[in-house]
Design a protein around this motif. Structure first.
Motif, PDB file in Angstrom:
ATOM      1  N   UNK A   1      49.775  38.614  41.001  1.00 39.98           N
ATOM      2  CA  UNK A   1      48.713  37.679  41.379  1.00 39.98           C
ATOM      3  C   UNK A   1      47.353  38.353  41.222  1.00 39.98           C
ATOM      4  N   UNK A   2      46.617  37.909  40.247  1.00 37.07           N
ATOM      5  CA  UNK A   2      45.257  38.375  40.003  1.00 37.07           C
ATOM      6  C   UNK A   2      44.305  37.263  40.452  1.00 37.07           C
ATOM      7  N   UNK A   3      43.145  37.640  40.902  1.00 32.51           N
ATOM      8  CA  UNK A   3      42.180  36.657  41.388  1.00 32.51           C
ATOM      9  C   UNK A   3      41.865  35.624  40.301  1.00 32.51           C
ATOM     10  N   UNK A   4      41.725  36.072  39.066  1.00 30.76           N
ATOM     11  CA  UNK A   4      41.412  35.142  37.983  1.00 30.76           C
ATOM     12  C   UNK A   4      42.508  34.096  37.797  1.00 30.76           C
ATOM     13  N   UNK A   5      43.755  34.449  38.147  1.00 26.35           N
ATOM     14  CA  UNK A   5      44.865  33.514  37.968  1.00 26.35           C
ATOM     15  C   UNK A   5      44.987  32.510  39.106  1.00 26.35           C
ATOM     16  N   UNK A   6      44.470  32.838  40.275  1.00 25.96           N
ATOM     17  CA  UNK A   6      44.662  31.954  41.429  1.00 25.96           C
ATOM     18  C   UNK A   6      43.401  31.190  41.828  1.00 25.96           C
ATOM     19  N   UNK A   7      42.277  31.491  41.199  1.00 28.48           N
ATOM     20  CA  UNK A   7      41.032  30.787  41.519  1.00 28.48           C
ATOM     21  C   UNK A   7      40.523  30.036  40.299  1.00 28.48           C
ATOM     22  N   UNK A   8      40.139  28.793  40.507  1.00 23.82           N
ATOM     23  CA  UNK A   8      39.516  28.030  39.425  1.00 23.82           C
ATOM     24  C   UNK A   8      38.171  28.668  39.087  1.00 23.82           C
ATOM     25  N   UNK A   9      37.628  28.307  37.937  1.00 23.28           N
ATOM     26  CA  UNK A   9      36.322  28.839  37.524  1.00 23.28           C
ATOM     27  C   UNK A   9      35.254  28.530  38.578  1.00 23.28           C
ATOM     28  N   UNK A  10      35.301  27.330  39.140  1.00 24.58           N
ATOM     29  CA  UNK A  10      34.320  26.952  40.169  1.00 24.58           C
ATOM     30  C   UNK A  10      34.419  27.871  41.381  1.00 24.58           C
TER      31      UNK A  10
ATOM     32  N   UNK B   1      52.823  51.345  50.237  1.00 23.90           N
ATOM     33  CA  UNK B   1      53.410  50.009  50.233  1.00 23.90           C
ATOM     34  C   UNK B   1      53.254  49.356  48.866  1.00 23.90           C
ATOM     35  N   UNK B   2      52.050  49.482  48.301  1.00 25.42           N
ATOM     36  CA  UNK B   2      51.780  48.789  47.048  1.00 25.42           C
ATOM     37  C   UNK B   2      50.600  49.441  46.358  1.00 25.42           C
ATOM     38  N   UNK B   3      50.653  49.479  45.029  1.00 25.01           N
ATOM     39  CA  UNK B   3      49.504  49.897  44.230  1.00 25.01           C
ATOM     40  C   UNK B   3      48.801  48.657  43.720  1.00 25.01           C
ATOM     41  N   UNK B   4      47.486  48.649  43.831  1.00 23.77           N
ATOM     42  CA  UNK B   4      46.685  47.513  43.377  1.00 23.77           C
ATOM     43  C   UNK B   4      45.778  47.963  42.245  1.00 23.77           C
ATOM     44  N   UNK B   5      45.656  47.114  41.240  1.00 22.95           N
ATOM     45  CA  UNK B   5      44.843  47.448  40.076  1.00 22.95           C
ATOM     46  C   UNK B   5      43.821  46.371  39.780  1.00 22.95           C
ATOM     47  N   UNK B   6      43.277  46.401  38.583  1.00 20.10           N
ATOM     48  CA  UNK B   6      42.204  45.481  38.200  1.00 20.10           C
ATOM     49  C   UNK B   6      42.532  44.020  38.481  1.00 20.10           C
ATOM     50  N   UNK B   7      41.574  43.344  39.104  1.00 18.83           N
ATOM     51  CA  UNK B   7      41.694  41.925  39.411  1.00 18.83           C
ATOM     52  C   UNK B   7      42.397  41.617  40.711  1.00 18.83           C
ATOM     53  N   UNK B   8      42.855  42.649  41.426  1.00 26.35           N
ATOM     54  CA  UNK B   8      43.622  42.404  42.643  1.00 26.35           C
ATOM     55  C   UNK B   8      42.784  42.561  43.904  1.00 26.35           C
ATOM     56  N   UNK B   9      43.161  41.787  44.910  1.00 21.85           N
ATOM     57  CA  UNK B   9      42.503  41.773  46.218  1.00 21.85           C
ATOM     58  C   UNK B   9      42.940  42.974  47.044  1.00 21.85           C
ATOM     59  N   UNK B  10      41.972  43.677  47.606  1.00 18.38           N
ATOM     60  CA  UNK B  10      42.243  44.784  48.524  1.00 18.38           C
ATOM     61  C   UNK B  10      41.769  44.342  49.905  1.00 18.38           C
ATOM     62  N   UNK B  11      42.734  44.100  50.788  1.00 20.23           N
ATOM     63  CA  UNK B  11      42.423  43.733  52.160  1.00 20.23           C
ATOM     64  C   UNK B  11      42.496  42.248  52.419  1.00 20.23           C
ATOM     65  N   UNK B  12      43.163  41.886  53.511  1.00 15.94           N
ATOM     66  CA  UNK B  12      43.207  40.493  53.959  1.00 15.94           C
ATOM     67  C   UNK B  12      42.987  40.381  55.460  1.00 15.94           C
TER      68      UNK B  12
END
Length: 149
Positions: free
Chosen positions: A7-16, A68-79
């Motif tokens: 799940x990358x931010x670009x894939x889960x958020x519309x352009x708007x 727990x997990x490695x996060x890379x480009x486009x991924x959310x760090x922290x919720x």
């Protein structure tokens, strides 16, 4: 170690919605080995990785933190910034030099309050992150449980 999240931010958020979110961004960098946040500290910001790798960790008593997990480009760090009491549930460390976008949690929560559909992307990321944490904890403790019986 789990593989990077699909799940990358670009894939889960519309352009708007990406535009709304990115209007709140500021660029920040972390050197390799930098602690980005610690479990229990106040969660006032979050990040989206531009380049590099961030490892989420769970502190363990009398042991090194468990990755727990490695996060890379486009991924959310922290919720943890999303839910009161706004304190980090995990820790995060820059495993390589990291370039990221940083977001003020209060500002983004206000955008989400104004348009609840805008916040659904966080739920998708959160659900995956919790599943990966569960899997990692099973990896860490299942062998011990089986050998102690």
């Amino acid at each position: 170690m789990s593989t990077p999240s699909p799940i990358r931010i670009a894939a889960v958020l519309s352009a708007e919605y990406r535009g709304r979110l990115m209007s709140q961004a500021r660029e920040v960098n972390f050197p390799e080995g930098a602690r980005i946040f610690e479990e229990g500290a106040r969660a006032e910001s979050f990040w989206i990785v531009r380049s590099g790798t961030v490892t989420l960790q769970i502190p363990l008593p009398a042991r090194r933190p468990a990755p727990i997990e490695n996060l890379g480009p486009g991924e959310l760090v922290g919720w943890s910034w999303l839910f009161p009491p706004y304190s980090w549930q995990l820790s995060a460390e820059a495993m390589t030099p990291v370039r990221s976008y940083e977001f003020d949690a209060t500002s983004v929560r206000m955008l989400m309050d104004a348009d609840p559909a805008f916040g659904h992307w966080v739920g998708r990321v959160l659900a995956l992150r919790l599943q990966q944490t569960r899997t990692r904890l099973i990896d860490l403790y299942a062998p011990r449980i089986a050998t102690t019986r």
